[in-house]
Write an enzyme that holds these catalytic residues in place. Structure first.
Site, mmCIF file in Angstrom:
data_model
loop_
_atom_site.group_PDB
_atom_site.id
_atom_site.type_symbol
_atom_site.label_atom_id
_atom_site.label_comp_id
_atom_site.label_asym_id
_atom_site.label_seq_id
_atom_site.Cartn_x
_atom_site.Cartn_y
_atom_site.Cartn_z
ATOM 1 N N ARG A 1 0.887 -24.615 6.259
ATOM 2 C CA ARG A 1 0.727 -25.760 5.358
ATOM 3 C C ARG A 1 1.792 -26.803 5.694
ATOM 4 N NH1 ARG A 1 3.070 -26.529 -0.456
ATOM 5 N NH2 ARG A 1 2.132 -28.532 -0.924
ATOM 6 N N HIS B 1 3.158 -35.358 -0.091
ATOM 7 C CA HIS B 1 4.309 -34.535 -0.486
ATOM 8 C C HIS B 1 5.519 -35.464 -0.606
ATOM 9 C CE1 HIS B 1 5.815 -30.129 -0.429
ATOM 10 N NE2 HIS B 1 6.832 -30.862 -0.860
ATOM 11 N N GLU C 1 2.808 -31.081 -6.337
ATOM 12 C CA GLU C 1 3.689 -31.101 -7.507
ATOM 13 C C GLU C 1 3.797 -32.454 -8.197
ATOM 14 O OE1 GLU C 1 7.499 -29.316 -6.704
ATOM 15 O OE2 GLU C 1 6.609 -27.391 -6.200
ATOM 16 N N ASN D 1 2.675 -23.729 -6.781
ATOM 17 C CA ASN D 1 4.014 -23.454 -6.259
ATOM 18 C C ASN D 1 4.790 -22.765 -7.357
ATOM 19 O OD1 ASN D 1 3.178 -24.887 -4.066
ATOM 20 N ND2 ASN D 1 4.496 -26.668 -4.431
ATOM 21 N N TYR E 1 8.367 -20.418 -8.353
ATOM 22 C CA TYR E 1 9.672 -19.879 -7.970
ATOM 23 C C TYR E 1 10.314 -19.036 -9.069
ATOM 24 C CZ TYR E 1 9.370 -22.983 -3.990
ATOM 25 O OH TYR E 1 8.958 -23.592 -2.836
ATOM 26 N N GLU F 1 3.410 -22.240 -2.398
ATOM 27 C CA GLU F 1 4.848 -22.106 -2.128
ATOM 28 C C GLU F 1 5.413 -20.998 -2.989
ATOM 29 O OE1 GLU F 1 7.279 -25.615 -2.720
ATOM 30 O OE2 GLU F 1 5.840 -26.893 -1.674
HETATM 31 C C1 FCB Z 1 9.238 -27.528 -4.327
HETATM 32 C C2 FCB Z 1 8.849 -28.536 -3.277
HETATM 33 C C3 FCB Z 1 9.260 -28.174 -1.884
HETATM 34 C C4 FCB Z 1 10.627 -27.505 -1.853
HETATM 35 C C5 FCB Z 1 10.696 -26.381 -2.860
HETATM 36 C C6 FCB Z 1 11.990 -25.635 -2.875
HETATM 37 O O1 FCB Z 1 9.415 -28.187 -5.535
HETATM 38 O O2 FCB Z 1 7.452 -28.739 -3.269
HETATM 39 O O3 FCB Z 1 9.210 -29.346 -1.103
HETATM 40 O O4 FCB Z 1 11.620 -28.429 -1.993
HETATM 41 O O5 FCB Z 1 10.440 -26.864 -4.142
#
Ligand code: FCB
Length: 436
Positions: free
Chosen positions: A73, A115, A160, A282, A284, A342
């Protein structure tokens, strides 16, 4: 075991890796401007050189092939392919060569159109706060998908939207550095219109392709009142219009009373509603929240979890939360397909005496998050793919080069690439299509 045709990939974004900002007719983006302004980015870092991927893309594709990635990607820099309305063929040719290189290595290209690196010349006309951006984006999407649509079969319109509209226009932490809630809500509305306007164009230019959009889903956990507001603010504000054709009512009223609402014209919400072929997510970390009356808009205070592990970003490692997040999004929107576009972690990696980069915490992170993805799949969540963030250490926006997210280490002095232990681990996982 993961499903047979599960898509295993890694992700990057143009401004974070390409460098070559003045080459082959590229025009400046808001991130060139923003990072050149002292105080905005840690250490005064910019993306001017980054990973020099623009010149080293062949080497990078060879590394992906070596790892056995099924998909890659990446995003297109708008200002490489268009200068105003003028098409820049040299910029398009770069992406065309990259796509050919990937296909020759049997790696599927997954292309993000936006992006975050908006051309500065468009920001000078108001950027995402100017409704004219909708037609500009449609033109850009048309140019890119005409050029690559014969070979690229997976498109992500935006990455995002909450981040680039709220952090960029609402609180000024990202480019273009504007702090205004009405500007944020207007940018968010124009994102929604631009996404919707571009989908049929992409489908027309790229037959048999899948078109999706990627959001950073927030997973608040704790006091239900804070959870409800945080979900409305961060998730539903963007997804309800797309899936249901309406903004979340309660927060809509709050913004209305504050006088913040954007210009929503007749027919806008009907135009915005439409199921994407897949929902990119995405993910985390979660946010443990408490109810906070002193903040009438967000009603939310984040609570640190002393017993938890945190990454270099200060993000809690919370693997079970990806499972709960997938279930919640699946229950609310029933997307046809979902893809983790992500997931990953920043740790303070170093090259060891043996010349290798040992990153056991990242391996443990991926292992735990992926086990929870598998659990969701086994319970019927239509998760079709997973992209590690990131292929390479890169320019981490306001943090500059201080945060390393790569499964491949980058020595920024020499541009040497060293696959970390996590890359080798990921490669084995892909080969087995599951855990040991
Ligand atoms: C996300 C972004 C990516 C990267 C990660 C850690 O918010 O999409 O570009 O910076 O975080």
């Amino acid at each position: 075991m993961f499903p047979k045709d599960f898509v295993w990939g890694a992700a990057t974004a143009s401004y974070q890796i390409e460098g070559a900002v003045n080459e082959d007719g590229r025009v400046p983006s808001i991130w060139d401007t923003f990072s050149a302004t002292p105080g905005n980015v840690e250490n005064g870092d910019t993306g001017a050189v980054a990973c020099d991927h623009y010149h080293r893309y062949k080497e990078d594709v060879a590394l992906m092939k070596q790892l056995g990635l099924k998909a890659y990607r990446f995003s297109i820099a708008w200002g490489r392919v268009l200068n105003g309305q003028q098409v820049n063929q040299r910029g398009l040719d770069f992406y065309s060569r990259l796509v050919d290189e990937l296909l020759a290595a049997h790696i599927q290209p997954w292309v993000t159109l936006y992006h975050w690196d908006l051309p500065q010349n468009l920001q000078d006309e108001g950027g995402w706060t100017n409704r004219a951006i909708v037609e500009k984006f449609a033109h850009y999407a048309d140019v890119v998908t005409r050029a690559l649509g014969d070979r690229v079969k997976h498109w992500i319109t935006f990455n995002e939207p909450w981040v680039f509209t709220y952090l960029g226009y609402g609180i000024g932490y990202h480019a273009p550095g504007i702090s205004s809630l009405p500007a944020y809500l207007s940018a968010a509305h124009h994102f929604l219109l631009s996404h919707a306007r571009s989908v049929p164009i992409i489908r027309g230019n790229s037959p048999d392709s899948k078109v999706g959009v990627t959001l950073d889903i927030s997973q608040p956990e704790g006091d239900p009142r804070a959870v409800a507001r945080q979900r409305d603010f961060h998730n539903h504000w963007f997804l309800d219009p797309i899936y249901f054709g309406e903004y979340p009512q309660e927060l809509f009223t709050v913004y209305q009373e504050m006088g913040y609402l954007p210009d929503i014209q007749d027919g806008d919400l009907e135009a915005i509603q439409g199921k994407p072929d897949f929902l990119g997510i995405n993910y985390y970390t979660r946010q443990v929240v408490e109810y906070d009356e002193s903040d009438p808009l967000h009603l939310t205070r984040w609570v640190h979890q002393p017993e938890s592990e945190y990454t270099e970003m200060g993000w809690e490692v919370a693997p079970e939360s990806i499972y709960r997040m997938l279930k919640y999004i699946n229950d609310r929107y029933a997307p046809d397909a979902m893809v983790i576009t992500e997931n990953g972690a920043a740790f303070a990696d170093e090259v060891s005496d043996d010349g290798q980069v040992h990153d056991p915490r990242r391996v443990a992170f991926y292992d735990a998050y992926l086990r929870n993805c598998l659990r969701a799949i086994q319970e019927g969540v239509p998760l079709k793919g997973y992209f590690a963030w990131s292929l390479l250490d890169n320019f981490e926006w306001a943090f500059g080069y201080s945060k390393r997210f790569g499964i491949i280490y980058v020595d920024y002095e020499t541009q040497q690439r060293i696959p970390k232990d996590s890359a080798k681990w990921y490669s084995q996982l892909i080969k087995r299509n599951g855990f040991e």
